[in-house]
Scaffold this active site. Sequence first.
Site, PDB file in Angstrom:
ATOM      1  CE  LYS A 108      -3.869  -2.328   2.434  1.00 29.66           C
ATOM      2  NZ  LYS A 108      -4.588  -2.470   3.756  1.00 29.66           N
ATOM      3  CE1 TYR A 118      -9.425  -4.001   1.107  1.00 31.56           C
ATOM      4  CE2 TYR A 118      -9.211  -1.960  -0.439  1.00 31.56           C
ATOM      5  CZ  TYR A 118      -8.735  -2.991   0.572  1.00 31.56           C
ATOM      6  OH  TYR A 118      -7.503  -2.610   0.989  1.00 31.56           O
ATOM      7  NE  ARG A 148      -5.051 -12.750   5.587  1.00 26.51           N
ATOM      8  CZ  ARG A 148      -5.874 -11.940   5.602  1.00 26.51           C
ATOM      9  NH1 ARG A 148      -6.176 -10.941   4.634  1.00 26.51           N
ATOM     10  NH2 ARG A 148      -7.233 -11.924   6.475  1.00 26.51           N
ATOM     11  CG  ASN A 174      -2.997  -2.842   7.192  1.00 25.83           C
ATOM     12  OD1 ASN A 174      -2.921  -2.332   5.993  1.00 25.83           O
ATOM     13  ND2 ASN A 174      -3.946  -3.309   7.506  1.00 25.83           N
ATOM     14  CG  HIS A 195      -4.876  -6.513  -0.375  1.00 29.92           C
ATOM     15  ND1 HIS A 195      -6.373  -6.825   0.460  1.00 29.92           N
ATOM     16  CD2 HIS A 195      -5.201  -7.464  -1.278  1.00 29.92           C
ATOM     17  CE1 HIS A 195      -6.997  -7.852   0.075  1.00 29.92           C
ATOM     18  NE2 HIS A 195      -6.179  -8.210  -1.153  1.00 29.92           N
ATOM     19  CD  GLU A 231      -8.235  -9.684  -3.071  1.00 28.55           C
ATOM     20  OE1 GLU A 231      -9.036  -9.410  -2.203  1.00 28.55           O
ATOM     21  OE2 GLU A 231      -7.090 -10.132  -2.941  1.00 28.55           O
TER      22      GLU A 231
HETATM   23  N1  UDP Z   1      -9.590  -1.430   7.979  1.00 22.68           N
HETATM   24  C1  UDP Z   1      -9.660  -0.294   8.740  1.00 22.68           C
HETATM   25  N2  UDP Z   1     -10.570  -0.371   9.836  1.00 22.68           N
HETATM   26  C2  UDP Z   1     -11.092  -1.357  10.217  1.00 22.68           C
HETATM   27  C3  UDP Z   1     -11.021  -2.577   9.782  1.00 22.68           C
HETATM   28  C4  UDP Z   1     -10.229  -2.517   8.380  1.00 22.68           C
HETATM   29  O1  UDP Z   1      -9.002   0.676   8.462  1.00 22.68           O
HETATM   30  O2  UDP Z   1     -11.965  -1.416  11.266  1.00 22.68           O
HETATM   31  C5  UDP Z   1      -8.644  -1.386   6.708  1.00 22.68           C
HETATM   32  C6  UDP Z   1      -7.326  -2.127   6.992  1.00 22.68           C
HETATM   33  O3  UDP Z   1      -6.248  -1.188   6.100  1.00 22.68           O
HETATM   34  C7  UDP Z   1      -7.389  -3.282   6.414  1.00 22.68           C
HETATM   35  C8  UDP Z   1      -8.450  -3.103   5.347  1.00 22.68           C
HETATM   36  O4  UDP Z   1      -9.363  -2.262   5.883  1.00 22.68           O
HETATM   37  O5  UDP Z   1      -6.278  -3.669   5.959  1.00 22.68           O
HETATM   38  C9  UDP Z   1      -9.124  -4.341   4.721  1.00 22.68           C
HETATM   39  O6  UDP Z   1      -9.778  -4.805   5.910  1.00 22.68           O
HETATM   40  P1  UDP Z   1      -9.814  -6.662   6.180  1.00 22.68           P
HETATM   41  O7  UDP Z   1     -10.698  -6.874   6.799  1.00 22.68           O
HETATM   42  O8  UDP Z   1      -9.940  -7.326   4.762  1.00 22.68           O
HETATM   43  O9  UDP Z   1      -8.416  -6.742   6.644  1.00 22.68           O
HETATM   44  P2  UDP Z   1      -6.957  -7.399   6.089  1.00 22.68           P
HETATM   45  O10 UDP Z   1      -7.493  -8.611   4.976  1.00 22.68           O
HETATM   46  O11 UDP Z   1      -6.454  -6.339   5.086  1.00 22.68           O
HETATM   47  O12 UDP Z   1      -6.145  -7.946   7.128  1.00 22.68           O
HETATM   48 MG    MG Z   2      -8.904  -8.711   3.656  1.00 23.69          MG
END
Ligand code: UDP
Ligand code: MG
Length: 201
Positions: free
Chosen positions: A14, A54, A119, A156, A159, A170
């Site tokens: 990102k 997304y 992951r 974070n 992705h 995706e």
């Molecule tokens: N995110 C956020 N607030 C939240 C949950 C998610 O800003 O309460 C953001 C965060 O950057 C995350 C992304 O949304 O990486 C996608 O969320 P997901 O649940 O898919 O998490 P990931 O798969 O990236 O761990």
């Molecule tokens: Mg996710």
Amino acid sequence: MAIEQRERTLVLIKPDGVQRSLIGEILRRYERTGLKLVGLKFLIPDEKTVREHYMSDENWLKSVGDKSVAAYEKKGLKAPFEDPIKCGEAVLERLVKYLSSGPIAAMVWQGNEAVGIVRKITGGTEPLSSDVGTIRGDLTVDSYNLGDTDGRAVRNLIHASGSVGEAEKEIKIWFREEEIIKYRLVQESILYDVNLDGIVE
Ligand code: UDP
Ligand code: MG
């Protein structure tokens, strides 16, 4: 090639990862697992592509909404909406701003259990609680608390696709089929051949 060796996953570094000069460090962590890099590009995403990315999984809005509600509850606060889907939509708007704010590196990794391996190395969503040793746990400092206080997405760095089905959808958004390179990596014989013959002379 056995079907297991063809599992693919999408990784996006990102904009914060690029700005932190972490492309090399992040790539190295995935590369040394033995997974094969089969797609790589550098681009500034438009808002439409981020939304499509997304929304490609129909369960994602609910699952990210649940995470967001849980984060508010943990702080003893009420989420802005009772409906987790509505909270998910609010997170999506924050993500659109975040991902389209600058260049990102997109890559496709392939190999046995590619989704799960990536992951694991990436770590949990919130850097504050991501495991030590993971990319998100080691290389940045964000939290739900700070993200919500500032009304922005949690930064974070990465992705990474959450499941094989998510990955398939995706990858199509970011790569054309001909941009994914089919080739043999010499280490695959050590990782996957049934018999390790041909090593000793
Ligand atoms: N995110 C956020 N607030 C939240 C949950 C998610 O800003 O309460 C953001 C965060 O950057 C995350 C992304 O949304 O990486 C996608 O969320 P997901 O649940 O898919 O998490 P990931 O798969 O990236 O761990
Ligand atoms: Mg996710």
